[in-house]
Design an enzyme around this catalytic site. Structure first.
Site, short mmCIF file in Angstrom:
data_model
loop_
_atom_site.label_atom_id
_atom_site.label_comp_id
_atom_site.label_asym_id
_atom_site.label_seq_id
_atom_site.Cartn_x
_atom_site.Cartn_y
_atom_site.Cartn_z
N ASP A 130 2.93 1.03 13.69
CA ASP A 130 2.20 -0.24 13.73
C ASP A 130 2.92 -1.36 14.48
O ASP A 130 2.29 -2.35 14.84
CB ASP A 130 1.85 -0.76 12.33
CG ASP A 130 0.83 0.12 11.61
OD1 ASP A 130 0.04 0.78 12.30
OD2 ASP A 130 0.83 0.13 10.37
N ASP A 159 0.80 -1.22 0.00
CA ASP A 159 0.00 0.00 0.00
C ASP A 159 0.83 1.27 0.00
O ASP A 159 0.42 2.28 -0.56
CB ASP A 159 -0.99 0.00 1.16
CG ASP A 159 -0.36 -0.21 2.53
OD1 ASP A 159 0.87 -0.40 2.60
OD2 ASP A 159 -1.10 -0.20 3.53
#
Length: 743
Positions: free
Chosen positions: A451, A63
């Protein structure tokens, strides 16, 4: 890798009014070898594609971190997009990839990360040598490789009978066609307007996003070689009529009769027996799906059949479906993945009878975490792509929000055996570092990572465990060490599911081997933000996210004091020598602050320095690694400046037109000044540079194959001359060293 240029430049140095100027060329070139610091994946792999004609030829798209090709000989992923420059960094989000069934050397990437105004238009990147080199065809619209629906696909498809022809499903501009291998594109104006309607948009927490056409699929059984394939399909992300077909090569389109409605399609695949399989969800993913289905369509007889595993009244509830894969050698063998089945995790199902019966694969699986130890605590999720190797039915891969899992013994399941999975992410580093430090003792590198919390990189080639828990953070956003006591390290982050409650800052007295949460948080704020520890490790100043102020503690959070004079939202820095000094900068406005009383109070910095950066954005400030009371300041449109705390500019590195990131490393042999590393523009030429003589001369250390998009963090190693650590756009951490003994 880099080639050393002949050292034939003639330099003239002129010191004028505190500025360093160099005549002649802006920089010579020093050959550097670059490699990835081993983290072990970590990013959302949104797509996978095998080339059916070449065993082992496999591609992945991500992404925000570009695209990769699997090197089966080296058993690692090779990045294909490190050549993208800072000006085109938006291309690192790959919204689709396509292979040419008639030419295994051709690869196409649909590149574009965001669709919001100012992000920049997308491009189709075209390669004729399996991604070693690309040409770019710029498009008149944006794409959203990091937006909703990014795991759908594929939006880009090559005609299997005529490789000159490609179709592209855009997010907000309808359907497009190329007749010359992707070089030029024309809009297919006959495609239904639902592709650009409000029904084909979706919303996340902060804005609505166009989804548009999520896949194009050719019917390879129609037509013949050398002529355009007449039958093809396109799916639109809408709960209305969503699947359309053309029988004249894409000139005209009509809805496919009998199709289900009420859910959005995300994938469509053709099996060798002529059937098609589609996955659906009520949302495009990956954030949330609460309903979904898997359907088989048999166009020869016009039959639609719901084959959803775990159906509830014909539609799964509480989650959706990510993808369905068909074994190329056996059309009865299917695999389907759930999407956003968060309790307890997403699931993978297998059928050997065309979807009549399904087996839960994970209930009969074992996972090997040795390749990336940190994955132990991360359950499979965002499983938007599943593939079966056309050359080996036992070889199955699925993507997750943090990397790729693979098996080589899938058919054991069909005979009551166990399936074994390993983390196939070596070389595919898509993490987003938010902070880097290289202390003068202990581990050479520690990172704060989006993350994934953060890592202590004692060995750059081995994927380490995450920072020991507790506390465990979803993101670590800031990390710092005490200049005169470098084994003392602090970090801050924030929490989200599934991490339990914790104080959102922690400290370590042993170089990051063990951590202790602060006793409490400041009275306002949401954790994370920016924090710094003073030179002797006795004071921490923290500006948490969402707080209107910054706070000071001398006992790791047992007590907090307001840092007077300092607004919230700033980046905090500590002086490396003077324990009484802290600095702060507002990156958005260029406002600068300094404290000389251990962070009790701050005053706005003035003088020539403040004037130089006032009103500028992306402003950076770092304390000098050599001398107390000295700072370096720069911005993307401001050259690097060295100044004292009174705001007197002591040196203006005038050849630098703008700076994206800068940092310091070990001095070169025979030099007193630390090596200075800069990612930015030197006489208008974007690059990664170093200076070993205090900025009098510059050497370029990147090349056309190693640009890495826009570099956000860069630091040198204080113990290894020449070594540099780089955090570019979502490529993990890259480290470089002079090649072949070059200095």
């Amino acid at each position: 890798m880099f080639r050393r240029s002949a050292r034939k430049w003639v330099w003239g140095l002129v010191l004028v009014a505190g500025s360093l100027h160099a005549t002649g060329h802006p920089a010579e070139h020093v050959k550097y070898d670059f490699a990835g610091v081993r983290i072990g994946g970590g990013g959302y792999v949104t797509g996978l594609a095998f080339d059916a004609a070449v065993p082992g030829l496999l591609y992945a798209r991500t992404d925000v971190g570009g695209a990769y090709r699997w090197d089966s000989g080296q058993r690692r992923w090779v990045s294909l997009t490190d050549w993208i420059e800072a000006a085109d960094t938006n291309w690192l989000g790959i919204d689709s990839l396509a292979l040419d069934p008639s030419d295994p050397n051709r690869l196409y990437l649909l590149a574009g990360t965001y669709t919001f105004p100012g992000a920049g238009d997308a491009a189709v990147l075209c390669s004729t040598d399996r991604g070693r080199h690309f040409t770019a065809a710029r498009l008149p619209f944006p794409m959203g490789g990091n937006e909703l629906g990014r795991g759908n696909g594929e939006r880009l498809a090559v005609d299997p009978h005529d490789g000159r022809i490609l179709f592209l499903g855009s997010r907000n501009a309808g359907l497009w066609r190329s007749d010359d291998h992707g070089t030029h594109w024309q809009q297919v104006k006959s495609f239904p307007s639902v592709a650009t309607s409000k029904s084909s948009t979706a919303a996340n927490a902060w804005r609505r996003q166009p989804i548009g056409i999520v896949f194009v699929v050719f019917d390879s059984a129609s037509g013949r070689k050398g002529q355009p394939t007449p039958v093809l399909y396109a799916g639109v992300s809408t709960r209305q009529t969503s699947l359309f077909e053309s029988v004249d090569g894409g000139l005209h389109w009509r809805p496919v009769p009998g199709q289900p409605t009420g859910l959005r399609p995300s994938h469509m695949h053709r099996s060798s027996d002529g059937s098609y399989y589609l996955t659906y969800g009520d949302q495009p993913g990956p954030d949330t799906m609460t309903r979904g289905a898997v359907w088989r369509w048999q166009p020869a007889i016009g039959r639609w059949t719901n084959i959803t595993p775990l159906p509830a009244g014909g539609v799964s509830k509480g989650f959706g479906w990510g993808d369905v894969a068909i074994d190329p050698s056996n059309p009865k063998v299917l695999m389907a993945s759930t999407m956003d089945h968060y309790t307890p995790h997403d699931l993978l199902f297998r059928s050997t009878d065309g979807g009549r019966h399904w087996t839960n694969v994970f209930a009969h699986s074992e996972f090997d975490h040795s390749n990336a130890v940190w994955t132990v605590g991360h359950a499979p999720h965002w499983m938007t792509r599943v593939v079966i190797d056309p050359a080996d039915p036992d070889h199955v891969l699925f993507v997750t929000g943090y990397g790729i899992w693979a098996s080589r013994d899938m058919r054991k399941l069909d005979h009551g055996g166990r399936v074994h999975w390993w983390f196939q992410d070596r070389g595919l580093e898509e993490t987003v570092p938010l902070g880097l430090i290289s202390p003068p003792t202990g581990a050479h590198l520690l990172s704060a990572v989006g993350d994934l919390d953060g890592f202590r990189h004692a060995n750059l080639s081995v994927a380490p465990p995450q920072f020991p828990a507790p506390p465990r953070y979803a993101n670590s956003e800031s990390i710092d060490y005490a200049g005169r006591r470098p084994s003392l390290i602090v970090r801050s982050g924030y929490l989200r599911h599934p991490f339990g409650p914790a104080i959102r800052a922690a400290w370590s007295r042993d170089d990051g081997r063990h951590w202790t949460a602060f006793a409490s948080e400041p009275p306002t704020g949401k954790g994370a933000g920016s924090l710094a520890v003073n030179a002797d490790g006795t004071v921490v100043v923290w500006a948490p996210r969402g707080a209107a102020a910054a706070y000071r503690t001398t006992d790791f959070g047992r007590h907090w004091q307001l840092a007077k004079g300092l607004p919230g939202g700033l980046q905090i820095r500590s002086d490396r020598f003077d324990a009484q000094r802290f600095y702060a900068v507002d990156p958005a406005t260029g406002a600068l602050f300094a404290s000389d009383d251990g962070g009790r109070s701050f005053v706005a910095m003035g003088g020539e320095l403040a004037t130089a950066v006032h009103g500028h954005a992306h402003v950076l400030l770092e304390a000098s690694p050599r001398q107390g009371g000295i700072v370096y300041v720069a911005a993307r449109d401001v050259p690097l400046l060295r100044a004292d705390v009174q705001g007197h500019v002591l040196m203006r590195y005038a050849k630098l037109d703008g700076v994206d990131a800068f940092g310091f490393g070990k001095a070169a042999p025979g030099q007193h000044a630390p090596t200075l590393f800069v990612a930015g523009r030197l006489q208008a030429k974007q690059g990664i540079y170093r200076s070993i003589d205090g900025g009098r001369q510059w050497q370029e250390i990147d090349d056309a194959a190693h640009r890495y998009g826009r570099v956000h963090l860069i630091i040198g190693d204080p113990r290894v001359f020449g070594r540099v650590y780089i955090a570019p756009d979502a490529r993990g951490i890259i480290y470089g060293e002079p090649a072949g003994g070059a200095k």
